[in-house]
Design an enzyme around this catalytic site. Structure first.
Site, PDB file in Angstrom:
ATOM      1  NE  ARG A   1     -32.526  32.706 -31.499  1.00 48.87           N
ATOM      2  CZ  ARG A   1     -31.346  32.704 -30.904  1.00 48.87           C
ATOM      3  NH1 ARG A   1     -30.466  33.651 -31.146  1.00 48.87           N
ATOM      4  NH2 ARG A   1     -31.026  31.758 -30.038  1.00 48.87           N
TER       5      ARG A   1
ATOM      6  CD  GLU B   1     -21.064  35.218 -32.288  1.00 48.24           C
ATOM      7  OE1 GLU B   1     -22.177  35.036 -32.798  1.00 48.24           O
ATOM      8  OE2 GLU B   1     -20.583  34.477 -31.403  1.00 48.24           O
ATOM      9  CG  ASP B   2     -25.057  37.106 -31.794  1.00 52.39           C
ATOM     10  OD1 ASP B   2     -23.886  36.838 -31.438  1.00 52.39           O
ATOM     11  OD2 ASP B   2     -26.044  36.650 -31.200  1.00 52.39           O
TER      12      ASP B   2
ATOM     13  CG  ASP C   1     -20.727  40.184 -23.231  1.00 52.14           C
ATOM     14  OD1 ASP C   1     -20.407  41.305 -22.863  1.00 52.14           O
ATOM     15  OD2 ASP C   1     -21.394  39.403 -22.512  1.00 52.14           O
TER      16      ASP C   1
ATOM     17  CG  PHE D   1     -28.923  40.871 -22.287  1.00 55.09           C
ATOM     18  CD1 PHE D   1     -27.786  40.076 -22.285  1.00 55.09           C
ATOM     19  CD2 PHE D   1     -30.069  40.381 -22.899  1.00 55.09           C
ATOM     20  CE1 PHE D   1     -27.783  38.816 -22.869  1.00 55.09           C
ATOM     21  CE2 PHE D   1     -30.081  39.116 -23.481  1.00 55.09           C
ATOM     22  CZ  PHE D   1     -28.939  38.341 -23.472  1.00 55.09           C
TER      23      PHE D   1
HETATM   24  P1  IMP Z   1     -18.849  36.234 -25.109  1.00 51.96           P
HETATM   25  O1  IMP Z   1     -18.219  34.886 -25.111  1.00 51.96           O
HETATM   26  O2  IMP Z   1     -18.996  36.778 -23.711  1.00 51.96           O
HETATM   27  O3  IMP Z   1     -18.180  37.232 -26.023  1.00 51.96           O
HETATM   28  O4  IMP Z   1     -20.356  36.038 -25.545  1.00 51.96           O
HETATM   29  C1  IMP Z   1     -20.782  35.939 -26.822  1.00 51.96           C
HETATM   30  C2  IMP Z   1     -22.198  35.366 -26.876  1.00 51.96           C
HETATM   31  O5  IMP Z   1     -22.996  35.768 -25.751  1.00 51.96           O
HETATM   32  C3  IMP Z   1     -22.918  35.936 -28.081  1.00 51.96           C
HETATM   33  O6  IMP Z   1     -22.714  35.145 -29.224  1.00 51.96           O
HETATM   34  C4  IMP Z   1     -24.363  35.919 -27.639  1.00 51.96           C
HETATM   35  O7  IMP Z   1     -24.930  34.661 -27.903  1.00 51.96           O
HETATM   36  C5  IMP Z   1     -24.309  36.117 -26.143  1.00 51.96           C
HETATM   37  N1  IMP Z   1     -24.560  37.537 -25.772  1.00 51.96           N
HETATM   38  C6  IMP Z   1     -23.698  38.392 -25.194  1.00 51.96           C
HETATM   39  N2  IMP Z   1     -24.278  39.602 -24.981  1.00 51.96           N
HETATM   40  C7  IMP Z   1     -25.541  39.488 -25.467  1.00 51.96           C
HETATM   41  C8  IMP Z   1     -26.645  40.410 -25.540  1.00 51.96           C
HETATM   42  O8  IMP Z   1     -26.590  41.595 -25.140  1.00 51.96           O
HETATM   43  N3  IMP Z   1     -27.798  39.926 -26.089  1.00 51.96           N
HETATM   44  C9  IMP Z   1     -27.917  38.647 -26.565  1.00 51.96           C
HETATM   45  N4  IMP Z   1     -26.909  37.754 -26.500  1.00 51.96           N
HETATM   46  C10 IMP Z   1     -25.730  38.168 -25.959  1.00 51.96           C
END
Ligand code: IMP
Length: 181
Positions: A170, A104-105, A108, A157
């Site tokens: 990207r 995963e990237d 959060d 972010f």
């Molecule tokens: P989570 O479900 O809140 O953990 O969110 C995960 C997804 O939110 C990641 O796979 C990203 O697509 C997006 N995301 C969360 N923070 C960032 C950020 O700082 N930059 C870009 N995408 C983010």
């Protein structure tokens, strides 16, 4: 809210060095794994694509790496995930009995990964590990064990190296803070 690309938070050289370290850890752990040296890298589209491309090449030829992809959509705004996740594209591969590494990237709140883990675990992989380039531990709503983590980052972010804001940025080679304008 609109954003512009701000300062670099993590440089391409820092990323490249860390990718090599993670690849080394993955190789070592697989060498000690009872279930063999085959690894299915399950990449999460689209944010993890750039990271995966570098990571699989750094893992090298001693590991039998296969690649597959999943696309998830989270109902939420451009910068906040809602926790309600839908599979837009599933893996093509049958994962029962396999060594699976989700790549995963960024993690959060943890909602996306925790949902994904619960789905994939039910399919009976031999083992299921998580690798995330970035981690915002401070923003967790649900706990997630990250087996391989590139960098811990603050509550900002970020964009670049696969990460986007509304589909943009990207392609940037470094990771930048996105600044609200
Ligand atoms: P989570 O479900 O809140 O953990 O969110 C995960 C997804 O939110 C990641 O796979 C990203 O697509 C997006 N995301 C969360 N923070 C960032 C950020 O700082 N930059 C870009 N995408 C983010």
């Amino acid at each position: 809210m609109n954003y512009r690309v701000g300062d670099i938070l993590i440089t391409r050289d820092q990323i490249s060095a860390r990718v090599n370290e993670i690849a080394e850890d993955i190789r070592k752990n697989l060498a000690e794994n009872k279930n063999g040296q085959e690894l299915l890298v399950a990449g999460i589209l689209k944010g993890a694509v750039v990271f995966i491309a570098d990571l699989v090449r750094a893992i090298g030829r001693d590991v039998d790496v296969r690649m597959d992809f999943m696309a998830l959509s989270s109902y939420g705004s451009d910068t906040k995930s809602s926790g309600i996740v839908r599979i837009v594209k599933d893996l093509d591969t049958y994962i029962e009995g396999k060594n699976v590494l989700i790549v995963e990237d960024i993690i959060d709140t943890g909602l996306t990964m925790s949902y994904l883990l619960s789905i994939l675990q039910r399919r009976g992989p031999a083992n299921l590990k998580v690798c995330s380039l970035l981690n915002k531990e401070g923003r967790r709503k649900v706990p997630v064990v990250v087996d391989y983590c590139g960098f811990e980052i603050p509550d900002e972010f970020v964009v670049g190296y696969g990460l986007d804001y509304s589909g943009r940025w990207r392609h940037l080679p470094d990771i930048h803070v996105a600044v609200p304008v």
